[in-house]
Design a protein around this motif. Sequence first.
Motif, PDB file in Angstrom:
ATOM      1  N   ARG A 198       0.832  -1.206   0.000  1.00  0.00           N
ATOM      2  CA  ARG A 198       0.000   0.000   0.000  1.00  0.00           C
ATOM      3  C   ARG A 198       0.862   1.251   0.000  1.00  0.00           C
ATOM      4  NH1 ARG A 198      -5.043   0.960   4.174  1.00  0.00           N
ATOM      5  NH2 ARG A 198      -5.570   3.104   3.582  1.00  0.00           N
ATOM      6  N   GLY A 199       0.435   2.264  -0.750  1.00  0.00           N
ATOM      7  CA  GLY A 199       1.155   3.530  -0.787  1.00  0.00           C
ATOM      8  C   GLY A 199       0.205   4.655  -1.125  1.00  0.00           C
ATOM      9  N   PRO A 200       0.657   5.910  -0.989  1.00  0.00           N
ATOM     10  CA  PRO A 200      -0.205   7.066  -1.262  1.00  0.00           C
ATOM     11  C   PRO A 200      -0.340   7.342  -2.758  1.00  0.00           C
ATOM     12  CG  PRO A 200       1.973   7.805  -0.630  1.00  0.00           C
ATOM     13  CD  PRO A 200       1.984   6.308  -0.491  1.00  0.00           C
ATOM     14  N   THR A 201      -1.429   8.003  -3.138  1.00  0.00           N
ATOM     15  CA  THR A 201      -1.633   8.390  -4.536  1.00  0.00           C
ATOM     16  C   THR A 201      -2.604   9.562  -4.607  1.00  0.00           C
ATOM     17  OG1 THR A 201      -2.152   7.539  -6.757  1.00  0.00           O
ATOM     18  CG2 THR A 201      -3.610   6.872  -4.972  1.00  0.00           C
ATOM     19  N   GLY A 202      -2.698  10.184  -5.775  1.00  0.00           N
ATOM     20  CA  GLY A 202      -3.664  11.259  -6.001  1.00  0.00           C
ATOM     21  C   GLY A 202      -3.180  12.618  -5.549  1.00  0.00           C
ATOM     22  N   ASP A 203      -4.005  13.618  -5.766  1.00  0.00           N
ATOM     23  CA  ASP A 203      -3.676  14.987  -5.376  1.00  0.00           C
ATOM     24  C   ASP A 203      -3.439  15.073  -3.874  1.00  0.00           C
ATOM     25  OD1 ASP A 203      -3.993  15.784  -8.003  1.00  0.00           O
ATOM     26  OD2 ASP A 203      -6.093  16.374  -7.735  1.00  0.00           O
ATOM     27  N   GLY A 204      -2.270  15.557  -3.492  1.00  0.00           N
ATOM     28  CA  GLY A 204      -1.939  15.685  -2.084  1.00  0.00           C
ATOM     29  C   GLY A 204      -1.730  14.363  -1.373  1.00  0.00           C
ATOM     30  N   ASN A 205      -1.602  13.270  -2.146  1.00  0.00           N
ATOM     31  CA  ASN A 205      -1.419  11.924  -1.568  1.00  0.00           C
ATOM     32  C   ASN A 205      -2.508  11.584  -0.545  1.00  0.00           C
ATOM     33  OD1 ASN A 205       0.875  11.240  -3.031  1.00  0.00           O
ATOM     34  ND2 ASN A 205       2.264  12.170  -1.543  1.00  0.00           N
ATOM     35  N   ARG A 206      -3.720  12.061  -0.778  1.00  0.00           N
ATOM     36  CA  ARG A 206      -4.785  11.837   0.193  1.00  0.00           C
ATOM     37  C   ARG A 206      -5.496  10.500   0.000  1.00  0.00           C
ATOM     38  NH1 ARG A 206      -8.812  16.594  -0.035  1.00  0.00           N
ATOM     39  NH2 ARG A 206      -9.810  15.316   1.589  1.00  0.00           N
ATOM     40  N   HIS A 207      -5.275   9.846  -1.146  1.00  0.00           N
ATOM     41  CA  HIS A 207      -5.869   8.536  -1.411  1.00  0.00           C
ATOM     42  C   HIS A 207      -4.790   7.454  -1.280  1.00  0.00           C
ATOM     43  CE1 HIS A 207      -9.154  10.963  -2.964  1.00  0.00           C
ATOM     44  NE2 HIS A 207      -8.309  11.527  -3.831  1.00  0.00           N
ATOM     45  N   SER A 208      -5.190   6.191  -1.375  1.00  0.00           N
ATOM     46  CA  SER A 208      -4.237   5.082  -1.255  1.00  0.00           C
ATOM     47  C   SER A 208      -4.261   4.216  -2.504  1.00  0.00           C
ATOM     48  CB  SER A 208      -4.563   4.210  -0.037  1.00  0.00           C
ATOM     49  OG  SER A 208      -4.431   4.936   1.157  1.00  0.00           O
ATOM     50  N   ASP A 209      -3.082   3.744  -2.905  1.00  0.00           N
ATOM     51  CA  ASP A 209      -2.944   2.787  -3.995  1.00  0.00           C
ATOM     52  C   ASP A 209      -2.545   1.449  -3.383  1.00  0.00           C
ATOM     53  OD1 ASP A 209      -2.426   2.038  -6.962  1.00  0.00           O
ATOM     54  OD2 ASP A 209      -0.558   1.501  -5.936  1.00  0.00           O
ATOM     55  N   LEU A 210      -3.377   0.409  -3.545  1.00  0.00           N
ATOM     56  CA  LEU A 210      -3.096  -0.912  -3.009  1.00  0.00           C
ATOM     57  C   LEU A 210      -2.749  -1.855  -4.156  1.00  0.00           C
ATOM     58  CD1 LEU A 210      -4.896   0.485  -0.770  1.00  0.00           C
ATOM     59  CD2 LEU A 210      -5.570  -1.817  -0.109  1.00  0.00           C
TER      60      LEU A 210
END
Length: 279
Positions: A198-210
Amino acid sequence: MNEFHRLIRCILACALLIVCAACTSIEVRKDEPVSSWVSRDSMKRKSEASARTVHDRIDGRPVKQFFHRHSAILSDGGMPMMVSTPGAGDDVRFAMPGSDGYGSAVALGDGYFLTAAHVPLKGHGGLFCMDKSGKPVVRSYRVVWTEKAADLAILHADVDTPGVKWAKDRSLANGAGIFTFGFGGGEWKPSQGQIISRGPTGDGNRHSDLKLSAPVVAGDSGGPVVTAAGELVGIVTRADYRWVRAFGRAWMRSGSHTTRPDIGMIEGIIAKDRASRKN
């Protein structure tokens, strides 16, 4: 030195056997484009994963039954057409129009759907789903919100749909089992696997990429990823391939990625849009 070389060869041979055991293998035709055999391998892996779910249950219901009630199929360039009205327990039957593309989505309730932003969403297509009573319906949709950096989009259609509850973060540790669903390859099929990382994603890293071990194919994008308890993890956003080609064969280990959005943000966007519709 010869003993050393033999040892190295044995180690390499064992490593190759392990890789082959962990990956699917297909024959590769001479000069066949990579995209062609990757597509064939992906469909094979998803079919195998789907077959393993035959006796599984999500939230006490058969896997396909759960997903049919909470998933949707998106078509751009025309409306999907129902071929027949299914009986209880039967597969949903429908026909897709000639279109620029299609994808999948998950119902959040009250006619709102979450999907991937890269799915063709030009606003002149249709959405196929099941309403709260279990009746298959086709509706037009409108795009409420998109965030390309996180590959997320929210749609709304005039249909009363049963929503899926969000999974708690504590249930999403590495190794946790998940199920995915989508219209990849023109078939409404499930897949299954585990959460890998799991890691951060999206504008401002507010979402998660699994990252997931579950295989997916083109058309699954936007489809739901859920736990065995039927709680929503996120949506399918892309496939992930690792492959080796040698001796006329291709060995591949493929997985996928899901975007888990900032749930508070998603609920806020829906609440704001719902209020604007009532005014």
